[in-house]
Design a protein around this motif. Sequence first.
Motif, PDB file in Angstrom:
ATOM      1  N   SER A 220       0.713  -1.394  -0.173  1.00 35.08           N
ATOM      2  CA  SER A 220       0.139  -0.044   0.005  1.00 35.08           C
ATOM      3  C   SER A 220       0.732   1.302  -0.064  1.00 35.08           C
ATOM      4  O   SER A 220       2.237   1.276   0.274  1.00 35.08           O
ATOM      5  CB  SER A 220      -0.843  -0.033   1.113  1.00 35.08           C
ATOM      6  OG  SER A 220      -0.259   0.145   2.428  1.00 35.08           O
ATOM      7  N   TYR A 221       0.377   2.193  -0.215  1.00 36.87           N
ATOM      8  CA  TYR A 221       0.967   3.726  -0.459  1.00 36.87           C
ATOM      9  C   TYR A 221       1.806   3.800   0.891  1.00 36.87           C
ATOM     10  O   TYR A 221       2.887   4.257   0.848  1.00 36.87           O
ATOM     11  CB  TYR A 221      -0.085   4.729  -0.733  1.00 36.87           C
ATOM     12  CG  TYR A 221       0.466   6.143  -0.915  1.00 36.87           C
ATOM     13  CD1 TYR A 221       1.208   6.674  -2.104  1.00 36.87           C
ATOM     14  CD2 TYR A 221       0.642   7.079   0.271  1.00 36.87           C
ATOM     15  CE1 TYR A 221       2.133   7.828  -2.283  1.00 36.87           C
ATOM     16  CE2 TYR A 221       1.312   8.277   0.016  1.00 36.87           C
ATOM     17  CZ  TYR A 221       2.007   8.445  -0.991  1.00 36.87           C
ATOM     18  OH  TYR A 221       2.326   9.932  -1.422  1.00 36.87           O
ATOM     19  N   PHE A 222       0.882   3.705   1.810  1.00 35.74           N
ATOM     20  CA  PHE A 222       1.447   4.118   3.316  1.00 35.74           C
ATOM     21  C   PHE A 222       2.346   2.961   4.052  1.00 35.74           C
ATOM     22  O   PHE A 222       3.198   3.567   4.880  1.00 35.74           O
ATOM     23  CB  PHE A 222       0.492   4.627   4.197  1.00 35.74           C
ATOM     24  CG  PHE A 222      -0.206   5.958   3.954  1.00 35.74           C
ATOM     25  CD1 PHE A 222       0.511   7.264   3.947  1.00 35.74           C
ATOM     26  CD2 PHE A 222      -1.557   6.001   3.444  1.00 35.74           C
ATOM     27  CE1 PHE A 222       0.104   8.306   3.587  1.00 35.74           C
ATOM     28  CE2 PHE A 222      -2.161   7.197   3.024  1.00 35.74           C
ATOM     29  CZ  PHE A 222      -1.181   8.430   3.285  1.00 35.74           C
TER      30      PHE A 222
ATOM     31  N   SER B 220       7.076   3.714   8.656  1.00 36.95           N
ATOM     32  CA  SER B 220       7.335   3.567   7.407  1.00 36.95           C
ATOM     33  C   SER B 220       8.620   4.313   7.007  1.00 36.95           C
ATOM     34  O   SER B 220       8.784   5.483   7.665  1.00 36.95           O
ATOM     35  CB  SER B 220       6.144   4.449   6.806  1.00 36.95           C
ATOM     36  OG  SER B 220       4.984   3.532   6.615  1.00 36.95           O
ATOM     37  N   LEU B 221       9.205   4.004   6.069  1.00 34.13           N
ATOM     38  CA  LEU B 221      10.501   4.485   5.617  1.00 34.13           C
ATOM     39  C   LEU B 221      10.239   5.295   4.175  1.00 34.13           C
ATOM     40  O   LEU B 221      11.033   5.928   3.687  1.00 34.13           O
ATOM     41  CB  LEU B 221      11.710   3.707   5.390  1.00 34.13           C
ATOM     42  CG  LEU B 221      11.959   2.939   6.739  1.00 34.13           C
ATOM     43  CD1 LEU B 221      13.034   1.861   6.627  1.00 34.13           C
ATOM     44  CD2 LEU B 221      12.362   3.876   8.015  1.00 34.13           C
ATOM     45  N   TYR B 222       9.091   4.783   3.473  1.00 31.76           N
ATOM     46  CA  TYR B 222       8.715   5.358   2.190  1.00 31.76           C
ATOM     47  C   TYR B 222       7.511   5.268   1.799  1.00 31.76           C
ATOM     48  O   TYR B 222       6.733   4.191   2.365  1.00 31.76           O
ATOM     49  CB  TYR B 222       9.622   4.367   1.244  1.00 31.76           C
ATOM     50  CG  TYR B 222       9.272   4.722  -0.383  1.00 31.76           C
ATOM     51  CD1 TYR B 222       9.604   6.089  -1.032  1.00 31.76           C
ATOM     52  CD2 TYR B 222       8.421   3.995  -1.065  1.00 31.76           C
ATOM     53  CE1 TYR B 222       9.144   6.164  -2.200  1.00 31.76           C
ATOM     54  CE2 TYR B 222       8.086   4.078  -2.351  1.00 31.76           C
ATOM     55  CZ  TYR B 222       8.484   5.201  -3.034  1.00 31.76           C
ATOM     56  OH  TYR B 222       7.808   5.482  -4.160  1.00 31.76           O
ATOM     57  N   TYR B 223       6.768   6.378   1.350  1.00 31.40           N
ATOM     58  CA  TYR B 223       5.452   6.397   0.714  1.00 31.40           C
ATOM     59  C   TYR B 223       5.406   6.357  -0.453  1.00 31.40           C
ATOM     60  O   TYR B 223       6.134   7.050  -1.302  1.00 31.40           O
ATOM     61  CB  TYR B 223       4.624   7.644   1.697  1.00 31.40           C
ATOM     62  CG  TYR B 223       4.370   7.525   2.785  1.00 31.40           C
ATOM     63  CD1 TYR B 223       4.425   6.510   3.529  1.00 31.40           C
ATOM     64  CD2 TYR B 223       4.168   8.950   3.436  1.00 31.40           C
ATOM     65  CE1 TYR B 223       4.148   6.659   5.115  1.00 31.40           C
ATOM     66  CE2 TYR B 223       3.735   9.190   4.668  1.00 31.40           C
ATOM     67  CZ  TYR B 223       3.941   8.018   5.626  1.00 31.40           C
ATOM     68  OH  TYR B 223       3.406   8.206   6.837  1.00 31.40           O
ATOM     69  N   GLY B 224       4.872   5.300  -1.239  1.00 35.21           N
ATOM     70  CA  GLY B 224       4.492   5.631  -2.800  1.00 35.21           C
ATOM     71  C   GLY B 224       3.801   4.323  -3.307  1.00 35.21           C
ATOM     72  O   GLY B 224       3.835   3.280  -2.878  1.00 35.21           O
ATOM     73  N   ASN B 225       3.230   4.677  -4.413  1.00 38.23           N
ATOM     74  CA  ASN B 225       2.774   3.721  -5.278  1.00 38.23           C
ATOM     75  C   ASN B 225       3.705   3.150  -6.311  1.00 38.23           C
ATOM     76  O   ASN B 225       3.584   4.133  -7.347  1.00 38.23           O
ATOM     77  CB  ASN B 225       1.265   4.102  -5.785  1.00 38.23           C
ATOM     78  CG  ASN B 225       0.057   4.360  -4.832  1.00 38.23           C
ATOM     79  OD1 ASN B 225       0.007   3.300  -3.938  1.00 38.23           O
ATOM     80  ND2 ASN B 225      -0.675   5.396  -4.880  1.00 38.23           N
TER      81      ASN B 225
ATOM     82  N   GLU C 110       8.682  -4.450  -7.424  1.00 39.23           N
ATOM     83  CA  GLU C 110      10.412  -4.577  -7.712  1.00 39.23           C
ATOM     84  C   GLU C 110      11.004  -3.232  -7.344  1.00 39.23           C
ATOM     85  O   GLU C 110      12.009  -3.384  -6.761  1.00 39.23           O
ATOM     86  CB  GLU C 110      10.521  -4.963  -9.387  1.00 39.23           C
ATOM     87  CG  GLU C 110      10.203  -6.153  -9.876  1.00 39.23           C
ATOM     88  CD  GLU C 110       8.664  -6.477  -9.987  1.00 39.23           C
ATOM     89  OE1 GLU C 110       7.774  -5.210 -10.043  1.00 39.23           O
ATOM     90  OE2 GLU C 110       8.042  -7.324 -10.138  1.00 39.23           O
ATOM     91  N   ASP C 111      10.402  -2.155  -7.529  1.00 31.35           N
ATOM     92  CA  ASP C 111      10.893  -0.935  -6.900  1.00 31.35           C
ATOM     93  C   ASP C 111      11.007  -0.985  -5.435  1.00 31.35           C
ATOM     94  O   ASP C 111      11.733  -0.439  -5.002  1.00 31.35           O
ATOM     95  CB  ASP C 111      10.387   0.241  -7.491  1.00 31.35           C
ATOM     96  CG  ASP C 111      10.489   0.417  -8.998  1.00 31.35           C
ATOM     97  OD1 ASP C 111      11.687   0.299  -9.383  1.00 31.35           O
ATOM     98  OD2 ASP C 111       9.717   1.173  -9.835  1.00 31.35           O
ATOM     99  N   ARG C 112       9.914  -1.410  -5.024  1.00 24.35           N
ATOM    100  CA  ARG C 112      10.123  -1.395  -3.358  1.00 24.35           C
ATOM    101  C   ARG C 112      10.957  -2.197  -2.936  1.00 24.35           C
ATOM    102  O   ARG C 112      11.694  -1.975  -1.722  1.00 24.35           O
ATOM    103  CB  ARG C 112       8.672  -2.003  -2.753  1.00 24.35           C
ATOM    104  CG  ARG C 112       7.615  -1.005  -3.095  1.00 24.35           C
ATOM    105  CD  ARG C 112       6.114  -1.417  -2.415  1.00 24.35           C
ATOM    106  NE  ARG C 112       5.035  -0.215  -2.708  1.00 24.35           N
ATOM    107  CZ  ARG C 112       4.000  -0.572  -2.989  1.00 24.35           C
ATOM    108  NH1 ARG C 112       3.368  -1.541  -3.122  1.00 24.35           N
ATOM    109  NH2 ARG C 112       2.956   0.677  -2.882  1.00 24.35           N
TER     110      ARG C 112
END
Length: 184
Positions: free
Chosen positions: A77-79, A121-126, A130-132
């Motif tokens: 998820s994003y958050f 969390s260390l990173y928020y993003g959609n 693979e990128d995560r």
Amino acid sequence: MGLSLWLIPSQPLKSQIQTIINEVADAERAPKFEPHMTVVSIPCPSAIPPLQSSLMPVLTRFESLRLAFKSLFVGTSYFISVALLLHPTPALVEFQRDIVRALSQELGGEPSDKPFLPHISLYYGNISSEDRERIASAIRDKGLLDNDAGLTIGGVSSNLPDELWVVKTEGPVESWEVIEMIQF
């Protein structure tokens, strides 16, 4: 979201985690945010009263609560995109439950029955899985030791938080507003 209560790690760990968040955000053109464990999020009430007096009895009872790191987690998820999972110790689960009850009593309404996944969390993003994973790998290279014994950050495996923040979490991350900072 609305209104969130954040448990804030104490120094020097807070600064170490903030550095990771900022470096990842700069590299990925993602939002920067304060290191925190979300205790609860609720729809934002029309008026937000000061909450220190209603939350302080719970905070005082749990003043020796430790956040114990479990692993680096890649979510979906994003958050919860890339996060530090925390051990859901009996004390942490009880703390979260008691904070939710105190908040519900102060603001009215029923306590949330939303599942509790303690994390920072260390990173928020959609982005793609693979990128995560790529971001998680880069974070591991910055001094996180994640193995069968658990997770350490700069040699530290747990933290004694010392603040609870009340945060209006509406709109873009950059517009979130800290309403109250409660030290305990």
